[in-house]
Motif scaffolding. Structure first.
Motif, PDB file in Angstrom:
ATOM      1  N   PHE A  50       0.866  -1.275   0.024  1.00  0.00           N
ATOM      2  CA  PHE A  50       0.092   0.051   0.088  1.00  0.00           C
ATOM      3  C   PHE A  50       0.826   1.327  -0.155  1.00  0.00           C
ATOM      4  O   PHE A  50       0.383   2.343  -0.685  1.00  0.00           O
ATOM      5  N   ALA A  51       2.021   1.268   0.864  1.00  0.00           N
ATOM      6  CA  ALA A  51       2.663   2.287   1.000  1.00  0.00           C
ATOM      7  C   ALA A  51       3.289   2.769  -0.768  1.00  0.00           C
ATOM      8  O   ALA A  51       3.486   4.073  -1.055  1.00  0.00           O
ATOM      9  N   ARG A  52       3.735   1.828  -1.314  1.00  0.00           N
ATOM     10  CA  ARG A  52       4.311   1.970  -2.494  1.00  0.00           C
ATOM     11  C   ARG A  52       3.364   2.824  -3.756  1.00  0.00           C
ATOM     12  O   ARG A  52       3.859   3.495  -4.445  1.00  0.00           O
ATOM     13  N   ASP A  58     -10.568   0.967  -8.555  1.00  0.00           N
ATOM     14  CA  ASP A  58      -9.414   1.810  -8.972  1.00  0.00           C
ATOM     15  C   ASP A  58      -8.272   0.964  -9.324  1.00  0.00           C
ATOM     16  O   ASP A  58      -7.967  -0.245  -8.545  1.00  0.00           O
ATOM     17  N   ARG A  59      -7.585   1.356 -10.410  1.00  0.00           N
ATOM     18  CA  ARG A  59      -6.376   0.438 -10.890  1.00  0.00           C
ATOM     19  C   ARG A  59      -5.141   0.099  -9.735  1.00  0.00           C
ATOM     20  O   ARG A  59      -4.953  -0.724  -9.464  1.00  0.00           O
ATOM     21  N   ALA A  68      -4.164  -7.634  -5.675  1.00  0.00           N
ATOM     22  CA  ALA A  68      -3.450  -8.852  -6.530  1.00  0.00           C
ATOM     23  C   ALA A  68      -2.174  -9.214  -5.643  1.00  0.00           C
ATOM     24  O   ALA A  68      -1.830 -10.200  -5.649  1.00  0.00           O
ATOM     25  N   ASP A  69      -1.309  -8.232  -5.307  1.00  0.00           N
ATOM     26  CA  ASP A  69      -0.045  -8.276  -4.658  1.00  0.00           C
ATOM     27  C   ASP A  69      -0.149  -8.814  -3.307  1.00  0.00           C
ATOM     28  O   ASP A  69       0.627  -9.508  -2.914  1.00  0.00           O
ATOM     29  N   LEU A  70      -1.025  -8.244  -2.658  1.00  0.00           N
ATOM     30  CA  LEU A  70      -1.368  -8.834  -1.352  1.00  0.00           C
ATOM     31  C   LEU A  70      -1.885 -10.450  -1.210  1.00  0.00           C
ATOM     32  O   LEU A  70      -1.255 -10.909  -0.306  1.00  0.00           O
ATOM     33  N   LYS A  78      -9.329 -11.649   2.712  1.00  0.00           N
ATOM     34  CA  LYS A  78     -10.722 -11.268   2.487  1.00  0.00           C
ATOM     35  C   LYS A  78     -11.151  -9.852   2.396  1.00  0.00           C
ATOM     36  O   LYS A  78     -10.703  -9.101   3.235  1.00  0.00           O
ATOM     37  N   VAL A  79     -11.740  -9.714   1.415  1.00  0.00           N
ATOM     38  CA  VAL A  79     -12.298  -8.218   1.103  1.00  0.00           C
ATOM     39  C   VAL A  79     -13.788  -8.093   1.466  1.00  0.00           C
ATOM     40  O   VAL A  79     -14.648  -8.974   0.915  1.00  0.00           O
TER      41      VAL A  79
END
Length: 281
Positions: free
Chosen positions: A217-219, A251-252, A259-261, A269-270
């Motif tokens: 998320f930071a990146r 959002d892109r 996907a990375d997570l 879980k979202v």
């Protein structure tokens, strides 16, 4: 269109106040009528949505004094169906209801554990001698007061009017800015909104495992508005991490981050996107 709303009852709880506020918002802005269905616990209110007995549940998720309501987090993690749709925030007042003549007469105080915790300092300073008894809700103990003249209940001042109980103290909360966030959850997919709720567990407890996940998320300069850990209940030292972030799942950068997570976590879980409703208490 009609919706059924589940919440922690009985009549007079702060959850009912939130459900009434949400019902009024539905009527005014969505032209949707709602019926309110009280339940004896927060978990049962959420279970009623899972079973299809209610369309939505209004549940407290976080208090500004006491923090998260963990039963909500745990139920969300265990359920494959529940999604967060909206959030509203209400100011919370805690009155002291009793038939006693004065504070010095009190021997017992009943209330929900959250309310007791939100008034802990006041109780220590003014009623250090009383026994604190947790109840299922802030109004559950009211029925005991007529037979216990030395007992009191911490509940909303609104409950004092509803049940016609004298107010010994109007507001005994420990902070003047006591607010609670409530989530509206349902079993329908929620992909609209300015915020996103999710949770994940890690495949192993290793140095840097959590940092690796958070760097995703930071990146991308994605702001995390909240992060909290809960035990997995499998083994000591294993945790589930609950995150609220600003952004939409369409959002892109959010899609790429998720996907990375998913690639570096054990379970992801979202819980859905949600909007912050402009409801004032």
């Amino acid at each position: 269109m009609k919706l059924s709303l589940a919440y922690l009852g009985p009549t007079g709880t702060n959850s009912e106040t939130a459900a009434l506020a949400y019902s009024a918002w539905l009527s005014d802005s969505q032209q949707v009528a709602a019926t309110l269905n009280p339940h004896p616990s927060i978990a049962l209110a959420m279970q009623s949505v899972i079973r299809g007995e209610a369309d939505r549940a209004v549940v407290p998720i976080e208090n500004s004094i006491e923090g998260s309501v963990t039963v909500v987090l745990d139920t969300l993690w265990r359920s494959p169906k529940l999604q967060v749709h909206q959030e509203l925030t209400l100011p919370i007042c805690h009155g002291l209801l009793s038939y006693a003549d004065s504070l010095t007469d009190l021997k017992t105080v009943y209330s929900h554990p959250q309310a007791l915790a939100q008034c802990q300092q006041w109780l220590e300073n003014h009623l250090p001698q009383v026994q604190l008894v947790p109840t299922k809700s802030t109004t559950d103990g009211i029925q005991l007061l007529k037979n216990e003249p030395t007992a009191a209940v911490i509940s909303a001042p609104r409950a004092a009017k509803i049940y016609e109980i004298p107010l010994l103290e109007t507001d005994i909360k420990d902070s003047p800015d006591n607010c609670t966030r409530f989530w509206i959850v349902s079993s329908q997919i929620s992909d609209r909104g300015s915020h996103l709720a999710l949770a994940f567990s890690l495949p192993h407890n290793a140095p840097g495992a959590l940092v690796k996940a958070l760097e995703i998320f930071a990146r991308r300069n994605i702001n995390l508005s909240k992060i909290e850990s809960r035990p997995t209940k499998r083994s000591l030292g294993e945790y589930i991490f609950f995150i609220d972030l600003e952004g939409n799942s369409h959002d892109r950068q959010i899609r790429d981050a998720l996907a990375d997570l998913a690639a570096c976590t054990e379970v992801l879980k979202v819980f859905g996107n949600y909007n912050l409703l402009p409801i004032a208490g």
